[in-house]
Design a protein around this motif. Structure first.
Motif, mmCIF file in Angstrom:
data_model
loop_
_atom_site.group_PDB
_atom_site.id
_atom_site.type_symbol
_atom_site.label_atom_id
_atom_site.label_comp_id
_atom_site.label_asym_id
_atom_site.label_seq_id
_atom_site.Cartn_x
_atom_site.Cartn_y
_atom_site.Cartn_z
ATOM 1 N N UNK A 81 0.802 -1.115 -0.058
ATOM 2 C CA UNK A 81 0.053 -0.043 0.029
ATOM 3 C C UNK A 81 0.788 1.101 -0.021
ATOM 4 N N UNK A 82 1.828 1.408 0.958
ATOM 5 C CA UNK A 82 2.628 2.579 0.713
ATOM 6 C C UNK A 82 3.208 2.798 -0.576
ATOM 7 N N UNK A 83 3.650 1.926 -1.304
ATOM 8 C CA UNK A 83 4.168 2.191 -2.748
ATOM 9 C C UNK A 83 3.192 2.521 -3.718
ATOM 10 N N UNK A 85 0.543 4.607 -2.752
ATOM 11 C CA UNK A 85 0.561 5.752 -2.167
ATOM 12 C C UNK A 85 1.490 6.979 -2.684
ATOM 13 N N UNK A 86 2.692 6.334 -2.667
ATOM 14 C CA UNK A 86 3.634 7.047 -3.301
ATOM 15 C C UNK A 86 3.589 7.772 -4.900
ATOM 16 N N UNK A 90 -2.386 13.086 -3.409
ATOM 17 C CA UNK A 90 -3.635 13.205 -2.661
ATOM 18 C C UNK A 90 -4.114 14.766 -1.972
ATOM 19 N N UNK A 110 5.915 13.859 2.242
ATOM 20 C CA UNK A 110 5.744 12.765 1.278
ATOM 21 C C UNK A 110 7.122 12.527 0.850
ATOM 22 N N UNK A 113 9.012 10.373 3.892
ATOM 23 C CA UNK A 113 8.578 8.844 4.210
ATOM 24 C C UNK A 113 9.123 8.258 2.948
ATOM 25 N N UNK B 210 -0.696 7.901 5.216
ATOM 26 C CA UNK B 210 -1.488 8.490 4.040
ATOM 27 C C UNK B 210 -0.661 8.879 2.727
ATOM 28 N N UNK B 211 0.491 9.346 3.234
ATOM 29 C CA UNK B 211 1.430 9.749 2.050
ATOM 30 C C UNK B 211 2.620 8.796 1.713
ATOM 31 N N UNK B 212 2.362 7.380 1.995
ATOM 32 C CA UNK B 212 3.339 6.700 1.734
ATOM 33 C C UNK B 212 4.297 5.875 2.643
ATOM 34 N N UNK B 213 4.372 6.447 3.921
ATOM 35 C CA UNK B 213 5.096 5.796 4.989
ATOM 36 C C UNK B 213 5.043 4.362 5.132
ATOM 37 N N UNK B 214 5.959 3.555 4.936
ATOM 38 C CA UNK B 214 5.634 2.152 5.586
ATOM 39 C C UNK B 214 5.789 1.849 7.111
#
Ligand SMILES: Nc1ncnc2c1ncn2[C@@H]1O[C@H](COP(=O)(O)OP(=O)(O)O)[C@@H](O)[C@H]1O
Ligand SMILES: [Mg+2]
Lengths: 224, 304
Positions: A81-83, A85-86, A90, A110, A113, B210-214
């Motif tokens: 999921x994180x990949x 969202x990158x 949004x 962003x 992270x 939400x902004x892609x943190x693992x």
């Protein structure tokens, strides 16, 4: 670099929702081609935000398939999921700004992270703030900004990671007409370089200014 | 590789930034952890000091071979000759019953006690230093000597050292048990401080997700925080324990065995300090890990 979207017979019921209430999305199907600019319209409660939540894997569909670039995002593993969202830009309806951090920290989150080196991140965050006309406010706390300025911080945060898919949920709701036009110009600029843009709005005047295809939702169904 | 380095660098900065944002909570936690760590540290230093005392006495064990009371000087000389001819004996000293009595009589108080006795109650004694100091060798030699004709009994003078070693073993076990319990306490305290941090930063973690943190990215600053807090507490506990031990060493009278300790006297060995530091870092990390596992683990839908 752009991303296509496909909703096939997608339904979404929230677990906390009232029993017997209509589904937030009810057998919704539509496609958005890579590089397209599309409006998502409908009254409050029509299901627009739910479409975005499904695209960002914030929620999972109750039934049906949500594809982003042929990838079934409704079935992504938590680790993937994180990949996803990158790759997205949004702009959330509820903003989600951090009021104990500076504007700069919010916009560069962003990048942080994703492990972008701080020097590059600073450069890109400033470039994004420049695009929304807030370059002088990096050190400010978002709480000290007007509603419209806060909205622009959210937009800067959405575009800072050079997304392939820009998902903006009512991004001009807090802006006056002049700034709404500026922001729309910004989204069109991303569209011009090939980014897929989905923009939820119920501002008919805005759509009239920059006509593009609209997908209309009503009570979770695609009506047009 | 570069991104990995930046991620870790960022996580460390983040951990330190959090400590700066809540300086009193952090200082208080560090102080509590330091006290918990200092107690077993002092225990280990004292045990190590005692161990060195017993080791020192252990290096030169002696054995007293007693002759029967009725033994004649001729018997004694015969035994002395036969012992001198044996292997396994480094030194031999004769203490005749007359010498022993004279020595006792020179001791104040004992003289009056002895004057009431009819004759000399003391036996002739041959004081032996065995060639091999190992406990097994000493005991084997003793068993052999006891079988010799003309020997009444053999006493190993290291018996008290062995008793001391026995006590020392018990003390060491108690210190280890206390250390283990306080180690658990360190983990628990860190678990709780990190849990509070995770809760106060829940909004931030949600936005990061939400902004892609693992999950790994979200957990990392807390793990560093736990380890850093442990290291700070470890350093403070070493200072506390070393200070306490120095006071203790100074307060002991000069003629005690501690003052005569070989080498460093009663002081914190650097190996112990280093072990304490590593243990503190590890326990802090473990406490933080358990905490983030509960709150940022796969079970929790962190911003989903
Ligand atoms: N987390 C939630 N739990 C329960 N119901 C929800 C939740 N989010 C949205 N809904 C419901 O789903 C429907 C669609 O909401 P939403 O997608 O936010 O619509 P829109 O963005 O078009 O206003 C509404 O009826 C709303 O009340
Ligand atoms: Mg909405």
């Amino acid at each position: 670099m752009a991303a296509s979207i496909s909703f096939a017979d997608v339904s979404k019921r929230y677990p906390g929702g009232v029993a017997g209430a209509a589904a937030a999305l009810d057998h919704a199907s539509f496609d958005i081609a890579a590089g397209e600019f599309v409006y998502l319209t409908g009254h409050s409660g029509a299901g627009k935000s739910t479409v975005f939540r499904l695209l960002a894997a914030i929620e999972r569909p109750t039934a049906g398939t949500v594809l982003v670039n042929q990838q079934n995002v409704g079935r992504l593993s938590p680790a993937a999921v994180p990949f996803l969202r990158r790759k997205l830009g949004l702009v959330l309806q509820d903003q989600r700004l951090l009021f104990d951090r500076t504007v700069f920290d919010n916009v560069s989150l962003p990048l942080a992270v994703a492990g972008v080196p701080p020097r590059d991140a600073a450069k890109r965050a400033r470039a994004a703030l420049d695009k929304v006309g807030l370059l002088g406010r990096e050190r400010a706390n978002p709480i000290a900004l007007s509603g419209g300025e806060q909205q622009r911080v959210c937009i800067a945060r959405a575009v800072v990671n050079r997304p392939v898919l820009l998902l903006a949920d009512e991004p001009t709701a807090n802006l006056d007409a002049e700034y709404a036009g500026v922001i729309l110009e910004l989204f069109r600029a991303f569209h011009d370089v090939g980014v897929t843009v989905v923009l939820a709005t119920h501002d008919a005047a805005l759509i009239a200014r920059y006509p593009a295809r609209s997908i209309a939702l009503a009570q979770g169904r695609v009506v047009r | 590789m570069n991104a990995w380095l930046h991620a870790h660098d960022g996580a460390m900065r983040d951990a330190l930034a959090h400590a700066r944002r809540a300086p009193f909570a952090t200082l208080f936690a560090v102080a509590v952890l330091a006290l918990a760590l200092a107690l077993p540290l002092v225990g280990f230093v004292v045990v190590a000091g005692l161990a060195r005392i017993t080791a020192q006495f252990d290096t030169d064990p002696q054995m007293s071979v007693f002759l029967p009371l009725e033994a004649t000087p001729r018997d004694r000389q015969a035994l002395e000759r036969s012992l001198r001819a044996r292997p396994g004996i480094k030194r031999l000293r004769v203490v005749t019953k007359e010498q022993a009595l004279a020595e006792l009589q020179s001791t104040e108080g004992v003289r009056d006690l002895l004057s009431g006795l009819p004759g000399n109650p003391l036996p002739d004694t041959l004081v032996i230093t065995p060639a091999h100091a190992a406990r097994e060798a000493v005991h084997a030699l003793r068993a052999e000597l006891e079988q010799l004709p003309g020997v009444a009994s053999v006493q190993v003078d290291t018996a008290w050292v062995e008793r001391l070693e026995g006590i020392l073993g018990t003390v060491r076990a108690v210190v280890l048990a206390v250390a283990a319990m306080l180690g658990v306490a360190v983990v628990a305290v860190t678990f709780n401080t990190v849990r509070l941090q995770v809760l106060t930063r829940a909004a931030e973690l949600d936005v990061a997700a939400l902004f892609g943190a693992t999950r790994a990215w979200m957990r990392r600053p807390f793990l560093y925080f736990g380890a850093f807090q442990g290291i700070a507490a470890g350093l403070l506990s070493i200072a506390l324990a070393a200070g306490f031990v120095a006071l203790l060493a100074r307060s002991l009278p000069g003629e005690t065995a501690v003052a005569a300790l070989p080498g460093r006297g009663l002081a914190m060995p650097w190996e112990l300090a280093l072990t304490a530091l590593l243990a503190a870092a590890g326990l802090g990390w473990l406490g933080a890990w358990l905490s983030v596992w509960e709150h940022l683990g796969p079970g929790r839908r962190a911003h989903r």
